[in-house]
Motif scaffolding. Sequence first.
Motif, mmCIF file in Angstrom:
data_model
loop_
_atom_site.group_PDB
_atom_site.id
_atom_site.type_symbol
_atom_site.label_atom_id
_atom_site.label_comp_id
_atom_site.label_asym_id
_atom_site.label_seq_id
_atom_site.Cartn_x
_atom_site.Cartn_y
_atom_site.Cartn_z
ATOM 1 N N LEU A 95 0.844 -1.192 0.000
ATOM 2 C CA LEU A 95 0.000 0.000 0.000
ATOM 3 C C LEU A 95 0.877 1.239 0.000
ATOM 4 O O LEU A 95 1.636 1.489 0.941
ATOM 5 N N TYR A 96 0.791 2.020 -1.084
ATOM 6 C CA TYR A 96 1.543 3.263 -1.225
ATOM 7 C C TYR A 96 0.563 4.424 -1.067
ATOM 8 O O TYR A 96 -0.248 4.703 -1.967
ATOM 9 N N ALA A 97 0.611 5.099 0.083
ATOM 10 C CA ALA A 97 -0.345 6.168 0.374
ATOM 11 C C ALA A 97 0.198 6.971 1.539
ATOM 12 O O ALA A 97 1.351 6.797 1.956
ATOM 13 N N ASN A 98 -0.633 7.859 2.098
ATOM 14 C CA ASN A 98 -0.253 8.504 3.347
ATOM 15 C C ASN A 98 -1.420 8.461 4.323
ATOM 16 O O ASN A 98 -2.572 8.189 3.926
ATOM 17 N N ASP A 99 -1.144 8.696 5.588
ATOM 18 C CA ASP A 99 -2.155 8.527 6.624
ATOM 19 C C ASP A 99 -3.384 9.396 6.409
ATOM 20 O O ASP A 99 -4.526 8.948 6.616
ATOM 21 N N ASP A 100 -3.175 10.652 5.991
ATOM 22 C CA ASP A 100 -4.313 11.556 5.814
ATOM 23 C C ASP A 100 -5.257 11.058 4.723
ATOM 24 O O ASP A 100 -6.480 11.091 4.879
ATOM 25 N N VAL A 101 -4.684 10.616 3.614
ATOM 26 C CA VAL A 101 -5.500 10.118 2.507
ATOM 27 C C VAL A 101 -6.258 8.857 2.919
ATOM 28 O O VAL A 101 -7.445 8.698 2.629
ATOM 29 N N LEU A 102 -5.579 7.945 3.628
ATOM 30 C CA LEU A 102 -6.243 6.717 4.074
ATOM 31 C C LEU A 102 -7.366 7.016 5.050
ATOM 32 O O LEU A 102 -8.460 6.448 4.946
ATOM 33 N N SER A 103 -7.119 7.911 5.997
ATOM 34 C CA SER A 103 -8.159 8.270 6.970
ATOM 35 C C SER A 103 -9.369 8.866 6.267
ATOM 36 O O SER A 103 -10.522 8.562 6.605
ATOM 37 N N TYR A 104 -9.097 9.735 5.287
ATOM 38 C CA TYR A 104 -10.186 10.361 4.526
ATOM 39 C C TYR A 104 -11.000 9.305 3.778
ATOM 40 O O TYR A 104 -12.237 9.310 3.813
ATOM 41 N N ALA A 105 -10.307 8.392 3.101
ATOM 42 C CA ALA A 105 -11.007 7.368 2.318
ATOM 43 C C ALA A 105 -11.849 6.471 3.215
ATOM 44 O O ALA A 105 -13.009 6.167 2.896
ATOM 45 N N ILE A 106 -11.289 6.050 4.343
ATOM 46 C CA ILE A 106 -12.010 5.148 5.238
ATOM 47 C C ILE A 106 -13.241 5.831 5.823
ATOM 48 O O ILE A 106 -14.274 5.195 6.060
ATOM 49 N N ALA A 107 -13.167 7.139 6.022
ATOM 50 C CA ALA A 107 -14.287 7.893 6.602
ATOM 51 C C ALA A 107 -15.299 8.347 5.555
ATOM 52 O O ALA A 107 -16.278 9.012 5.901
ATOM 53 N N THR A 108 -15.085 7.963 4.278
ATOM 54 C CA THR A 108 -15.955 8.448 3.199
ATOM 55 C C THR A 108 -16.632 7.280 2.500
ATOM 56 O O THR A 108 -16.122 6.757 1.497
ATOM 57 N N PRO A 109 -17.772 6.837 3.010
ATOM 58 C CA PRO A 109 -18.492 5.772 2.312
ATOM 59 C C PRO A 109 -19.124 6.297 1.033
ATOM 60 O O PRO A 109 -19.491 7.473 0.938
ATOM 61 N N THR A 110 -19.238 5.421 0.047
ATOM 62 C CA THR A 110 -19.913 5.793 -1.198
ATOM 63 C C THR A 110 -21.406 5.911 -0.937
ATOM 64 O O THR A 110 -22.015 5.009 -0.359
ATOM 65 N N LEU A 111 -21.982 7.025 -1.344
ATOM 66 C CA LEU A 111 -23.416 7.230 -1.178
ATOM 67 C C LEU A 111 -24.051 7.391 -2.551
ATOM 68 O O LEU A 111 -23.733 8.317 -3.290
ATOM 69 N N ARG A 112 -24.915 6.463 -2.904
ATOM 70 C CA ARG A 112 -25.672 6.555 -4.143
ATOM 71 C C ARG A 112 -27.131 6.829 -3.768
ATOM 72 O O ARG A 112 -27.799 5.970 -3.194
ATOM 73 N N ARG A 113 -27.583 8.022 -4.072
ATOM 74 C CA ARG A 113 -28.944 8.392 -3.671
ATOM 75 C C ARG A 113 -29.972 7.683 -4.555
ATOM 76 O O ARG A 113 -29.922 7.761 -5.779
ATOM 77 N N SER A 114 -30.893 6.984 -3.901
ATOM 78 C CA SER A 114 -31.978 6.306 -4.607
ATOM 79 C C SER A 114 -33.126 6.117 -3.623
ATOM 80 O O SER A 114 -32.986 6.355 -2.425
ATOM 81 N N GLY A 115 -34.250 5.663 -4.143
ATOM 82 C CA GLY A 115 -35.394 5.364 -3.283
ATOM 83 C C GLY A 115 -35.634 3.878 -3.158
ATOM 84 O O GLY A 115 -36.673 3.465 -2.644
ATOM 85 N N LEU A 116 -34.668 3.047 -3.611
ATOM 86 C CA LEU A 116 -34.902 1.604 -3.660
ATOM 87 C C LEU A 116 -35.085 1.006 -2.273
ATOM 88 O O LEU A 116 -35.967 0.159 -2.069
ATOM 89 N N ILE A 117 -34.266 1.421 -1.306
ATOM 90 C CA ILE A 117 -34.406 0.855 0.043
ATOM 91 C C ILE A 117 -35.797 1.138 0.591
ATOM 92 O O ILE A 117 -36.446 0.254 1.170
ATOM 93 N N ASP A 118 -36.288 2.369 0.422
ATOM 94 C CA ASP A 118 -37.627 2.707 0.907
ATOM 95 C C ASP A 118 -38.696 1.904 0.179
ATOM 96 O O ASP A 118 -39.671 1.450 0.794
ATOM 97 N N ARG A 119 -38.525 1.700 -1.114
ATOM 98 C CA ARG A 119 -39.521 0.909 -1.853
ATOM 99 C C ARG A 119 -39.514 -0.548 -1.397
ATOM 100 O O ARG A 119 -40.565 -1.192 -1.320
ATOM 101 N N LEU A 120 -38.337 -1.073 -1.120
ATOM 102 C CA LEU A 120 -38.260 -2.447 -0.613
ATOM 103 C C LEU A 120 -38.826 -2.547 0.793
ATOM 104 O O LEU A 120 -39.474 -3.528 1.151
ATOM 105 N N ARG A 121 -38.584 -1.520 1.593
ATOM 106 C CA ARG A 121 -39.089 -1.515 2.968
ATOM 107 C C ARG A 121 -40.615 -1.553 2.987
ATOM 108 O O ARG A 121 -41.231 -2.121 3.888
ATOM 109 N N LYS A 122 -41.223 -0.954 1.983
ATOM 110 C CA LYS A 122 -42.695 -0.939 1.914
ATOM 111 C C LYS A 122 -43.255 -2.283 1.476
ATOM 112 O O LYS A 122 -44.443 -2.540 1.619
#
Length: 619
Positions: A588-615
């Motif tokens: 792994l070639y990186a630095n601590d700041d970049v790794l911390s940022y990536a780990i704290a940044t989940p991918t968010l894809r906005r959709s209504g699918l979870i709500d539709r499935l919940r119904k």
Amino acid sequence: MNSLFEQVRQLRLWRPLDIQFARMLAAPDEIALMLACACLSADAGAGHVCLPLMRLSPDRLFDGRYPELARRAWRLAGEPSLEDWRRILLDSAAVSDGSRPTPLVLDNQRLYLQRMWQNECRVADFFNAIRPVVLEDEAAVGQVLQRFFPTAEGVPDWQKVAAAVAVSHPVCLISGGPGTGKTTTVAKILASLVVLGEGRRMRIQLAAPTGKAAARLSESLGDALETLGLDQEQKRLFPPEAVTLHRLLGAQPNSQRLRYHRGNPLHVDVLVVDEASMVDLPMMANLIAALPAQAKVIFLGDRCQLASVEAGAVLGDICYFAENGYSAARNEQLARLTGCVLPPCNDGTGPATGDSLCLLRKSYRFDDRSGIGRLANAVNAGDAAGSLALLHGGQDADVRYAPVRDGDDYRRLLTGVVEGYRDYLSRVKAGESPEIILKAFNQFRLLCALREGPFGITGLNSRIEQALALAGLIHPPADSLAKGYAGRPVMIVRNAPSLGLYNGDIGIMLTDESSELRVYFSLPDGRPKPVPLSRLPEHETAFAMTVHKSQGSEFDHTALALPNQLLPVLTRELLYTAITRARRCLSLYANDDVLSYAIATPTLRRSGLIDRLRKGMGG
């Protein structure tokens, strides 16, 4: 408004396409509608399925990155409240609630492009459908499952549970991390279905989103099936190879039309779709529309991996409910079929699709002593401190952390890559067979997050070529326009079905018996396939490849190079996907700041699918 548009475009928050789309649907004086349309188009380009109206508030507009600009845009729109936005949009001829055909649909405080709304509804309806789970002979099913999964009663064998779910339900989604045995499990599922079919004709089809993933599925599933003790008649029921989803559905060149659809369904009884995390929402909608009513479909994937390049995160949204447990009736049935004691059932409030899910929880590749496995788990859990502690501890022989802070560190990265590729290039120089060279090349790979810059594939491939040439391992031609030389790895970037080559396929340039350069690709059965340079589709050098392109692949030694600045592309899923491409060693070639940022940044894809499935209650 024009000056605002220009400022937003210069900041690359909107594309020219987004601005043109807004001007097409809104009159010059409909500023609020214009703002909403541009934001929706920009979000669609970023992979989001819809635009929640709350994103149009001044504190969330432009992701909160430019508060003054956001407030100015909101004021120009008339400072609308959430209810104002709903009224403004529904007053437009371009927007409806879905009851009439319009370019945009407003549904449950979410604004959609018409096609995306239709796709999301179709997918939700498919997975919400309550399908009675009735088996004619549970005892016979239990015996077959015990044959292929010979486990003692008690603690759940999740592979066996997944097989029981698949055998007993028309729709099954199996999610598991690397080494959890997804391919082995599906091989045993197919074998179980064949044995239970007692010689009946069964049309089985295997598919994956990319040609590379399809080839890997063909190879690994073929190997697994050879160990299951099936006779020749039973083996003949299995297809010789997997195909891409585009090929499965009969995609037409330069067209949106598909040969197979609701009016002309696929000729298939059992369909297995691998690497389902890469399947975007439109493709999933097209796929389920083409399924015949009697077909059984099994989706395999890792819900924690990168989502599809295009819109949506369908597997991740559906597997949101995987931890809920099964309904009471389903729980009891699976316990009878497997002899396993399952966790308590849900309280009846889960969606119907919960009864068709299974998570494979045990990794057979990474145990408690594996640094790769522990790092992947820490990243997946969002534990930046724990991840950095593992990396700096230096106690895991299979994980090497090389912080990149300056030019000397970057040169060490290049030196490491030269050593990684030395073995296969030495075999090229020795004139070994294409089959051996291709196998050796796949032992090591450098992954990165970007396309451009010194940490992107363009910059890295150029610098790696220079470093390999200095080491005497390759001999590029003096003419910069002549890109051919023995040992050059190339990746196909445009599908060429007539050649059997697809976007993401990788081959190696080698000289043949006539001293002519050809590119050799590995066929699903391992045999090399030579292609003349004159027939080679659009391609690029592939010493370095993006993490996205690496999905569906694994390498004994994987190296990952991350940029030394914080960028939106750096996410938890990207890091997890890259880490889990490594079988035995990760650099792994990186630095601590970049790794911390990536780990704290989940991918968010906005959709209504979870709500539709919940119904979609039931199950």
